[in-house]
Design a protein around this motif. Structure first.
Motif, PDB file in Angstrom:
ATOM      1  N   GLU A  52       0.792  -1.292  -0.138  1.00  0.00           N
ATOM      2  CA  GLU A  52      -0.119  -0.241   0.255  1.00  0.00           C
ATOM      3  C   GLU A  52       0.973   1.326   0.240  1.00  0.00           C
ATOM      4  O   GLU A  52       0.112   2.172  -0.724  1.00  0.00           O
ATOM      5  CB  GLU A  52      -0.946   0.161   1.627  1.00  0.00           C
ATOM      6  N   TYR A  57      -2.659   0.069  -4.552  1.00  0.00           N
ATOM      7  CA  TYR A  57      -3.804  -0.123  -3.736  1.00  0.00           C
ATOM      8  C   TYR A  57      -4.630  -1.835  -4.466  1.00  0.00           C
ATOM      9  O   TYR A  57      -5.710  -2.603  -3.611  1.00  0.00           O
ATOM     10  CB  TYR A  57      -5.057   0.430  -3.103  1.00  0.00           C
ATOM     11  N   HIS A  58      -4.764  -2.186  -5.562  1.00  0.00           N
ATOM     12  CA  HIS A  58      -5.288  -3.625  -6.502  1.00  0.00           C
ATOM     13  C   HIS A  58      -4.907  -4.273  -6.044  1.00  0.00           C
ATOM     14  O   HIS A  58      -4.276  -5.379  -7.726  1.00  0.00           O
ATOM     15  CB  HIS A  58      -5.949  -2.817  -7.494  1.00  0.00           C
ATOM     16  N   PRO A  61      -3.544  -6.922  -2.059  1.00  0.00           N
ATOM     17  CA  PRO A  61      -3.763  -5.467  -1.028  1.00  0.00           C
ATOM     18  C   PRO A  61      -3.065  -6.583   0.659  1.00  0.00           C
ATOM     19  O   PRO A  61      -3.379  -7.923   1.205  1.00  0.00           O
ATOM     20  CB  PRO A  61      -5.081  -5.915  -0.373  1.00  0.00           C
ATOM     21  N   ILE A 299     -12.791  -2.587   0.025  1.00  0.00           N
ATOM     22  CA  ILE A 299     -11.437  -2.676   0.553  1.00  0.00           C
ATOM     23  C   ILE A 299     -11.158  -1.671   1.543  1.00  0.00           C
ATOM     24  O   ILE A 299     -11.760  -0.522   1.146  1.00  0.00           O
ATOM     25  CB  ILE A 299     -10.706  -2.939  -0.243  1.00  0.00           C
ATOM     26  N   ARG A 301      -9.879   0.542   4.481  1.00  0.00           N
ATOM     27  CA  ARG A 301      -7.528   0.976   4.979  1.00  0.00           C
ATOM     28  C   ARG A 301      -7.961   1.763   5.886  1.00  0.00           C
ATOM     29  O   ARG A 301      -9.237   1.898   5.924  1.00  0.00           O
ATOM     30  CB  ARG A 301      -6.863   1.306   3.979  1.00  0.00           C
ATOM     31  N   VAL A 306      -4.130  -2.775   5.951  1.00  0.00           N
ATOM     32  CA  VAL A 306      -5.735  -3.382   5.240  1.00  0.00           C
ATOM     33  C   VAL A 306      -6.192  -3.192   6.181  1.00  0.00           C
ATOM     34  O   VAL A 306      -6.465  -4.949   7.228  1.00  0.00           O
ATOM     35  CB  VAL A 306      -5.648  -4.432   4.642  1.00  0.00           C
ATOM     36  N   ILE A 309     -11.218  -7.046   3.157  1.00  0.00           N
ATOM     37  CA  ILE A 309     -11.547  -7.663   2.008  1.00  0.00           C
ATOM     38  C   ILE A 309     -12.267  -7.670   2.158  1.00  0.00           C
ATOM     39  O   ILE A 309     -13.000  -8.949   2.302  1.00  0.00           O
ATOM     40  CB  ILE A 309     -10.372  -8.138   2.149  1.00  0.00           C
TER      41      ILE A 309
END
Ligand code: SF4
Length: 328
Positions: A52, A57-58, A61, A299, A301, A306, A309
């Protein structure tokens, strides 16, 4: 070339280097008409980071990235956070002896799922990055590139065969900014972005917002429109807040108000995944990933952490909408 000079085709600078000389990045040298990298296997910075932090971010995670950097850069950003290595020559940094096999071993030792080429501009250590990425991929690790996008199309196309994801800094949306603040230019970066799209590579974009330099709402809007039109609405866009650094210590931090205004512009322009980073306090609305269909948080954060999810097999766990990214 003539008189034993060489022309480097790695980045848009296209340096023509006389015998004994180096390219603008300071880490590539002409010796007797042959061009050598001076940084292969010699990183000057190592670390483990949350993925991150790249920011990606994708991409897996909550994963960890073993990160490496060398000396050198092909830009001269006045706001560089890592200027002490990026603007240095390899003989000015303290370097490790770490060939690709060792990098992969360290990544495993520190339980990292990814290897990140980051901190300085990895274009300038292309051969080291390429060899490490190839080995890492064979070992089921995810090589990720954190770049300014100032690389020529052919080497980028080759690189994409061995990496899993790329983060590109789109530092502003005007040539003037690039010229004045970075020593580079905008168009090659836009070309890189459209190439990555064409190649089907997963990539995310970061835009650092600097007060008075690139924070005009009209410029941000034009950039978001271009991204949506040329790259599609699913490319994550991270706005990052500036803090005084290097040669730009006279400019204040970016106010949170500016950051969230940029977020609202990007969302209004139809981008699905927009984020705001480097602002306090953490835990705000622009750190989360929302499903573009049902709007629920897929998601969650807090800063680099994280906390939840809700993406299952690449889809929203609530409504089944595909959420683009590299999840496995
Ligand atoms: S990678 Fe370095 S030597 Fe090659 S063109 Fe770019 S700045 Fe010049």
């Amino acid at each position: 070339m003539k008189n034993n000079s060489v022309t480097c085709l790695l980045c848009p600078r296209h340096c023509t280097v006389p015998e004994g000389g180096r390219g603008d990045c300071g880490v590539r040298q002409n010796r007797d008409g042959k061009y050598y990298t001076l940084v292969w296997g010699n990183p000057c910075a190592l670390g483990t980071d949350p993925i991150e932090k790249k920011p990606l971010y994708h991409v897996i995670p909550g994963g960890k990235a073993f990160s490496i950097a060398t000396a050198g850069c092909n830009m001269r950003c006045k706001f560089c956070q890592n200027w002490n290595i990026s603007q240095a020559k390899p003989e000015e940094t303290r370097n490790f002896d770490l060939p690709p096999g060792q990098v992969v071993k360290y990544a495993a030792k520190y339980n990292c799922e990814a290897i990140a080429f980051t901190y300085n501009e990895p274009t300038v250590f292309y051969e080291y990055m390429y060899d490490t990425a190839k080995l890492a991929k064979a070992k089921k690790l995810k090589p990720v590139v954190v770049s300014n996008g100032f690389m020529n199309g052919d080497p980028m196309t080759e690189l994409c065969k061995v990496v899993s994801a790329v983060k590109i800094d789109l530092k502003a949306f005007t040539e003037e900014f690039y010229k004045k603040m970075t020593g580079g230019s905008l168009q090659p970066v836009l070309d890189t972005l459209t190439l990555l799209k064409k190649l089907g590579m997963w990539f995310e974009i970061v835009n650092l917002i600097i007060p008075t330099a690139n924070d005009e709402p009209a410029e941000i809007k034009a950039m978001c429109r271009w991204i949506k039109k040329e790259l599609g609405p699913d490319v994550p866009l991270h706005f990052s807040a500036f803090h005084p650094m290097y040669k730009l210590r006279n400019v204040p931090r970016t106010p949170n108000k500016t950051m969230f205004a940029a977020y609202d512009i990007a969302r209004a322009e139809g981008l699905h995944y927009v984020y705001v980073g480097n602002v306090r306090p953490v835990g705000h609305r622009a750190e989360k990933t929302y499903c573009p269909k049902c709007g629920k948080v897929v998601i969650d954060r807090r800063g680099y952490l994280v906390t939840q999810i809700n993406v299952k097999d690449g889809k929203c766990a609530f409504c089944g909408q595909p959420i683009k990214g590299v999840w496995k």
